[in-house]
Design a protein around this motif. Sequence first.
Motif, PDB file in Angstrom:
ATOM      1  N   LEU A 147       0.834  -1.208   0.000  1.00 34.48           N
ATOM      2  CA  LEU A 147       0.000   0.000   0.000  1.00 34.48           C
ATOM      3  C   LEU A 147       0.865   1.253   0.000  1.00 34.48           C
ATOM      4  CD1 LEU A 147      -2.844  -0.990   2.488  1.00 34.48           C
ATOM      5  CD2 LEU A 147      -2.832  -1.106   0.003  1.00 34.48           C
ATOM      6  N   LEU A 151       0.826   4.265  -2.715  1.00 33.67           N
ATOM      7  CA  LEU A 151       0.687   5.654  -2.274  1.00 33.67           C
ATOM      8  C   LEU A 151       1.816   6.513  -2.821  1.00 33.67           C
ATOM      9  CD1 LEU A 151      -0.729   7.765  -0.423  1.00 33.67           C
ATOM     10  CD2 LEU A 151       0.804   7.002   1.405  1.00 33.67           C
ATOM     11  N   THR A 211      -6.551  11.081  -7.002  1.00 34.66           N
ATOM     12  CA  THR A 211      -6.032   9.736  -6.706  1.00 34.66           C
ATOM     13  C   THR A 211      -5.143   9.744  -5.467  1.00 34.66           C
ATOM     14  OG1 THR A 211      -6.107   9.213  -9.059  1.00 34.66           O
ATOM     15  CG2 THR A 211      -4.754   7.802  -7.674  1.00 34.66           C
ATOM     16  N   MET A 214      -7.429   9.699  -2.600  1.00 38.11           N
ATOM     17  CA  MET A 214      -8.049   8.385  -2.424  1.00 38.11           C
ATOM     18  C   MET A 214      -7.073   7.386  -1.803  1.00 38.11           C
ATOM     19  SD  MET A 214     -11.238   8.477  -3.282  1.00 38.11           S
ATOM     20  CE  MET A 214     -11.274  10.159  -2.589  1.00 38.11           C
ATOM     21  N   TRP A 215      -5.799   7.489  -2.147  1.00 38.94           N
ATOM     22  CA  TRP A 215      -4.828   6.565  -1.567  1.00 38.94           C
ATOM     23  C   TRP A 215      -4.549   6.878  -0.102  1.00 38.94           C
ATOM     24  CZ3 TRP A 215      -3.365   1.948  -2.118  1.00 38.94           C
ATOM     25  CH2 TRP A 215      -3.443   1.331  -3.359  1.00 38.94           C
ATOM     26  N   MET A 218      -7.221   5.038   1.487  1.00 37.81           N
ATOM     27  CA  MET A 218      -6.951   3.605   1.530  1.00 37.81           C
ATOM     28  C   MET A 218      -5.990   3.248   2.670  1.00 37.81           C
ATOM     29  SD  MET A 218      -8.803   2.169  -0.738  1.00 37.81           S
ATOM     30  CE  MET A 218     -10.017   3.431  -0.273  1.00 37.81           C
ATOM     31  N   GLU A 219      -5.013   4.092   2.906  1.00 35.78           N
ATOM     32  CA  GLU A 219      -4.092   3.847   4.023  1.00 35.78           C
ATOM     33  C   GLU A 219      -4.832   3.901   5.354  1.00 35.78           C
ATOM     34  OE1 GLU A 219      -0.970   3.063   4.242  1.00 35.78           O
ATOM     35  OE2 GLU A 219      -0.110   3.375   2.247  1.00 35.78           O
ATOM     36  N   TYR A 241      -7.981  -2.840  -2.142  1.00 36.42           N
ATOM     37  CA  TYR A 241      -7.465  -1.499  -1.863  1.00 36.42           C
ATOM     38  C   TYR A 241      -6.813  -0.897  -3.108  1.00 36.42           C
ATOM     39  CZ  TYR A 241      -8.079  -2.816   3.044  1.00 36.42           C
ATOM     40  OH  TYR A 241      -8.601  -3.214   4.246  1.00 36.42           O
ATOM     41  N   GLY A 245      -8.250   2.332  -4.940  1.00 37.08           N
ATOM     42  CA  GLY A 245      -7.391   3.512  -4.877  1.00 37.08           C
ATOM     43  C   GLY A 245      -7.111   4.133  -6.231  1.00 37.08           C
ATOM     44  N   TRP A 246      -6.975   3.292  -7.281  1.00 33.38           N
ATOM     45  CA  TRP A 246      -6.613   3.818  -8.606  1.00 33.38           C
ATOM     46  C   TRP A 246      -7.820   4.136  -9.476  1.00 33.38           C
ATOM     47  CZ3 TRP A 246      -2.116   5.801  -9.441  1.00 33.38           C
ATOM     48  CH2 TRP A 246      -0.990   5.319  -8.769  1.00 33.38           C
ATOM     49  N   SER A 288     -13.632  12.188   1.678  1.00 34.40           N
ATOM     50  CA  SER A 288     -12.553  11.249   2.023  1.00 34.40           C
ATOM     51  C   SER A 288     -11.697  11.777   3.167  1.00 34.40           C
ATOM     52  CB  SER A 288     -11.682  10.994   0.786  1.00 34.40           C
ATOM     53  OG  SER A 288     -10.992  12.168   0.397  1.00 34.40           O
TER      54      SER A 288
END
Length: 493
Positions: A147, A151, A211, A214-215, A218-219, A241, A245-246, A288
Motif C-alpha cells: 500500500l 501511495l 487519486t 483516495m490513496w 486507503m491507508e 485497496y 485507490g486507482w 474522504s
Amino acid sequence: MALIVQKMKRLCEERVRQEPPRSGLYCNATWDGAMCWDFTSAGSTAKQHCAKYIPSFNPSEFATRECLPDGTWKPNFVETNNTVGWTNYTNCLRNNPKPQVPIDKNDHLTRIQLMSEIGYGISLASLIVAVTIMIASRRLHCKSNVLHINLFCAFILRASVSFLKSSFFVDDIGLEKDIIRNPGGTIEFKENGLHWECKLIVSIFMYSVATSMMWILMEGLYLHMLVYKTLFTERHGTRLYVLFGWFSSFTFVTPWIVVRIFKDNDLCWNRQNTGGYFWIIKAPMHLSILINFLFFINIVRVLCVKSKLSRHVKSDAKYWRKTAKFVLVLLPLFGVVYIAFNAYPVGVFSMEADFIYLYCEMFYNSFQGFVLALLFCFLNEEVQNEIRKWCFKRRLNSNNTRSILLSSWRKSSRRMSRDTTRDTRISSDCNIHPNGTCTDTCKLNNMCHEHATWPRKSRAMTKEKFKTLSWQSEHNDCVKGEPDSLTFGEGEV
C-alpha cells in the motif's frame, strides 16, 4: 484578477451587442472599467452589488450609476462629455476608509510557484528512491508496504504532472499555442480552437490530485481494518485497496470533464468561474478527508484505551511517549492537516491572511510526498536493516575480491621465486662462454637445458638404487637370517 476582469469585459461587450429595448428612452449598456452596466431607463438610477473579483471592494455593498433624462449616463464633472459616465463606488470602499498598501500579487504568486516546484522536485526524487528500495528488497514485500508503494506512486504521478503543467503553461493560462502575446506585453487567450492539449493536462492533474487523496483514504482504511478486523485483512489481502485507490477517482473526475465540456468550456479548465461545478471533484475529496479524520480519531481512542490497560506493565511516561510518536506519524498519513485547510474560509479575512493560507497549503501539498517517504521508508527500521545488510554484503564481496586478487598475486610471486631459484641453480652448473653460449663443465657434451632435468634424473636413479639395495637386504635376510639388516640397510640409504 486581470484575467477575470478581461473575461467580465468580454461578457459585457457581448451584452452591449445585443438588441436594446424596443421602446422608450434609455442609457446604453456599457463597461466602466470594473463592472458591466445593463440598459437602463432614462431618469433612473442603476444599482448592483460591488464586484467580488476586486479585492478592495465589499461585495455586500452596492455601486450606483445615474441615467439622465436625456438617455446619457451622468458624468463625474459638468464639463465632462463622454458616453461612459461615472460610477459611484463610495459604498464599495466603505470598509476601507484608510488607503491600504497595495500587495504585489505577482511577486507572491511567483514565490509560491517557485516553492511548489522545489517541494515537488524533492518529493519526486525521494519517492522514486523509496519505491526502488521497497521493490528491490523481497523481505519488504508485505501488505502494508504494498500500500505504501502505491501511495508513493500516486504522489509521483501528482508531482510529475505538476512539473509538466508548470513547465509548459504560460502564466498558468495555457500552452504557447493557446495564447496571443500583445505588443504591450499582455497575454490574451485565444477564443478559437478546441485547446484539447491543455485541457487534457489539466484533467490528468485533477485525476492525480484526486487519486492521491483516495490513496490516503486507503491507508487509513487499511489501518482501521487492521485494528478491528485482523482476520479480514489477512484473508483478503490488498487487491481491493489497489483497485479502489486507482479507479475510484474516475467516478467523479469523468463527470467533471463532461460538465466542463458542455457547461463551462472556458479557457483550459484551470479557472473555476462557476463554483458549483468544481464541487463535483471537491465534494468527494472533502468526504474522504472527513472519513479519514474519523478513522484517525478512532485509532487514537483505541491507543488511549490500551494505555490504561497496560499501565501495570509499562511506565506511563514511556508508553505515552511511544503513543505520541505513533500519532505524529499518523498525521500526514491520514491527511489530518487537510481538515484545517478546508476549514479556512477564503476571501473572508484580509488578503494578507489569504496569502499566508496559500503559502501554507502549497508548502504542505508539495512537500507531502517527501514527508511520507521519510516516515514510511527512510526512517523505517526494516528498511534500514535491509540497507545495512546490502551494504555489508557489498563490503564483504569487495573484501573477498581483494583477498582473491591478493592470494593470486602471492601465488604468482612464489612461482616466480621458485623459477628464479631454479634458474640460479642451473646457471651455477654451467659456465658462460665468451661468445655467449653455455659450455658444460661435465664430461658429457650436453646443453644447459639437460642440466635442468638432472635433479629429476638423479631422483629417479636414487629410487632405483634404493630398490636394488632393499632387494639385496631382503635377500641377505632370507639367507643369513639377520632381521635387523633391513633397518640398517634402509638407514644407510
